[in-house]
Enzyme design. Structure first.
Site, short mmCIF file in Angstrom:
data_model
loop_
_atom_site.label_atom_id
_atom_site.label_comp_id
_atom_site.label_asym_id
_atom_site.label_seq_id
_atom_site.Cartn_x
_atom_site.Cartn_y
_atom_site.Cartn_z
N ARG A 77 1.27 -1.24 0.06
CA ARG A 77 0.19 -0.25 -0.13
C ARG A 77 0.65 1.38 0.04
O ARG A 77 0.82 2.39 -0.18
CB ARG A 77 -1.01 0.15 1.39
CG ARG A 77 -1.68 1.86 0.93
CD ARG A 77 -3.19 1.12 1.59
NE ARG A 77 -2.63 0.22 3.13
CZ ARG A 77 -2.57 1.21 4.18
NH1 ARG A 77 -1.69 1.79 4.85
NH2 ARG A 77 -2.26 0.70 5.73
N TYR A 130 -13.97 16.32 -17.02
CA TYR A 130 -14.36 14.75 -16.79
C TYR A 130 -15.68 14.91 -16.04
O TYR A 130 -15.83 15.68 -15.07
CB TYR A 130 -13.65 14.07 -16.86
CG TYR A 130 -13.29 12.64 -16.48
CD1 TYR A 130 -14.17 11.73 -17.20
CD2 TYR A 130 -13.49 11.67 -15.32
CE1 TYR A 130 -14.62 10.62 -17.01
CE2 TYR A 130 -13.81 10.71 -15.28
CZ TYR A 130 -14.47 10.03 -16.08
OH TYR A 130 -14.54 8.95 -15.28
N ASP A 211 -4.53 17.62 -15.59
CA ASP A 211 -5.37 16.58 -15.86
C ASP A 211 -4.81 17.02 -17.95
O ASP A 211 -5.75 17.75 -18.45
CB ASP A 211 -6.37 16.76 -15.56
CG ASP A 211 -7.11 15.30 -15.78
OD1 ASP A 211 -6.39 14.71 -17.21
OD2 ASP A 211 -8.06 14.33 -16.15
N LYS A 236 -5.92 5.57 -19.94
CA LYS A 236 -6.36 6.17 -20.59
C LYS A 236 -4.66 5.58 -22.40
O LYS A 236 -4.29 4.81 -22.27
CB LYS A 236 -7.43 7.45 -21.51
CG LYS A 236 -7.81 7.35 -20.33
CD LYS A 236 -9.25 6.99 -20.41
CE LYS A 236 -10.60 7.16 -19.18
NZ LYS A 236 -10.79 8.81 -18.64
C1 LIG Z 1 -10.94 8.96 -17.86
C2 LIG Z 1 -10.23 10.43 -17.01
C3 LIG Z 1 -10.70 10.87 -15.66
C4 LIG Z 1 -11.20 9.16 -15.12
O1 LIG Z 1 -9.93 8.47 -14.85
P1 LIG Z 1 -10.29 7.03 -14.46
O2 LIG Z 1 -8.86 6.18 -14.79
O3 LIG Z 1 -11.33 6.73 -15.27
O4 LIG Z 1 -10.64 6.95 -12.62
C5 LIG Z 1 -10.54 12.05 -15.15
N1 LIG Z 1 -9.56 12.81 -16.06
C6 LIG Z 1 -9.95 13.07 -17.34
C7 LIG Z 1 -9.31 13.51 -18.18
C8 LIG Z 1 -10.74 11.96 -18.33
O5 LIG Z 1 -10.73 11.67 -19.60
#
Ligand SMILES: *Cc1c(COP(=O)(O)O)cnc(C)c1O
Length: 425
Positions: A77, A130, A211, A236
């Protein structure tokens, strides 16, 4: 961990794509195994009690590390070899001091926000966001007495500053999503840096987090434009095969220290298997993302010319004079592979199109080898405020397309065929 690994030849530094296959790992650690094994273990044996004491002191920030000293392995962890090697590799693309991986993109975002925000403070955030982040910022944080201040597309620096003043609370952090999911709106990171610096106290810097899921780590490097933290949904492009959920945060040691401690307490770290899968994925990241962007440029041009499509939002189509063009030129190194477009008609036409797709899958998520299409208004952004959604262009006609690595002629054939179904509704 990366110590002793060659990162240059004859004094010339090697590129991240050359280092992704082996950086920060040495076969002699694991019986000569060329690839790092999956260290599927919850805990690690200490050689002596004194060693265990020292590792805990370092992990909990009770002692300062000696020059070159790193915290040893304790418990999965807190840390694990697969995750440490992966974190070292991730730092290379963004040229970050340190990286942290998480069990999801949302875990990365939540842990970062909880490490930096306090009741009574405010968070400045770009919009749209998001769907999950939008919920966290607009539903969850207010119940912890954190006010969210929205920075919408097209607002000037002064307008943003006025909004912060009107909120009447100390600003604790800036969270940007650029390009924004799902509209591809761009926001200027240098502007966020100026705002944060203007409002920061002597010993109280205001972190700017970006992000970077849509363009990174290949097409945009926020740390070079003034950001303190880069956040990824590694589910992604980094994962890239629609087979894992993970997140990452990169930045300086100083910025990441409180986030690492929050990750330990909140238990938001990724599993060893996920770390191992991501190392596999990183080997082809550059290859995949370049092919995806090449395909996307062809597809965006095709959609832009199609009579059933009223508007296409793709960074590669931005012209001088378009909103975001200047920011794109300054801040981005490529157009990426995310295309948002508005179909003629409404939900019925959009659904007829989505249902008629064959090669492109009807699914949320993005950045994967296979192309994915979805309907943000009723899917990823279903939970967002309806008035807000309409204002930001997330309406019934909007389709979000993540372009994969397939043959581009096959993709255009599939899209063309499905659009003709939408037209004949
Ligand atoms: C998908 C996404 C998230 C969240 O990510 P997860 O891996 O699904 O928790 C956050 N920000 C953006 C821009 C995303 O496309």
């Amino acid at each position: 961990m990366s110590e002793g690994y060659e990162t240059s030849i004859a004094g010339k530094p090697l590129s991240p794509e050359s280092l992704m296959m082996g950086y920060a790992y040495r076969p002699e650690w694991s019986e000569g195994a060329l690839k790092s094994p999956i260290f599927q273990t919850s805990t690690f044996a200490f050689r002596t009690a004194a060693e265990g004491k020292r590792y805990f002191a370092l992990a909990y920030g009770l002692a300062e590390p000696e020059e070159g000293e790193e915290c040893g392995l304790i418990y999965s962890r807190l840390n694990n070899p697969d995750l440490e090697i992966l974190e070292d590799r991730l730092t290379l693309w963004d040229i970050a001091e340190r990286g942290l991986v998480f069990s999801s993109g949302m875990a990365a975002i939540t842990t970062t926000l909880f490490a930096n925000l306090r009741p009574g403070t405010a968070l400045l955030h770009t919009a749209p966001l998001y769907g999950g982040t939008d919920h966290l910022v607009n539903e969850t944080l207010p119940s912890w007495d954190v006010t969210s201040i929205e920075w919408s597309p097209g607002m000037t620096e002064d307008e943003v500053l006025e909004r912060i003043t009107a909120a009447g609370r100390p600003l604790a952090m800036v969270l940007m999503e650029t390009p924004a999911n799902p509209t591809n709106d761009l926001f200027c990171i240098a502007t966020a840096r100026r705002i944060a610096d203007r409002l920061a106290g002597e010993d109280a810097p205001i972190p700017v987090a970006v992000d970077n899921t849509f363009l990174g780590p290949i097409w945009q490097h926020p740390l070079r434009h003034g950001a303190d933290l880069v956040i990824y949904s590694a589910t992604k492009y980094i994962g890239g095969h629609s087979d894992l959920i993970a997140g990452a945060v990169l930045g300086s040691d100083e910025m990441l220290c409180p986030i690492a401690q929050a990750r330990t307490v909140m238990g938001t770290i990724a599993t060893p298997l996920t770390g191992w899968l991501m190392m596999r994925s990183l080997e082809t990241l550059d290859l995949r993302m370049r092919r995806q962007a090449e395909n996307a440029q062809r597809i965006a041009a095709f959609l832009d010319d199609h009579p059933a499509v009223s508007r296409v939002s793709y960074l590669g189509l931005l012209d001088a004079g378009d909103a975001g063009h200047e920011t794109y030129k300054r801040q981005c190194e490529g157009p990426g592979a995310m295309i948002s477009f508005w179909i003629e008609g409404g939900e019925a036409e959009a659904f007829a199109f989505l249902d008629a797709l064959t090669l492109v899958h009807l699914a949320v998520s993005l950045g994967s080898t296979e192309s994915l299409a979805e309907h943000p208004a009723t899917m990823t952004h279903a939970g967002c405020d309806p008035v807000e959604k309409a204002r930001l262009g997330i309406n019934d006609c909007l389709i979000r397309l993540s372009v994969g690595v397939e043959n581009v002629e096959d993709l255009i054939l599939d899209l063309s065929n499905a659009l003709s179904k939408g037209l004949s509704q």
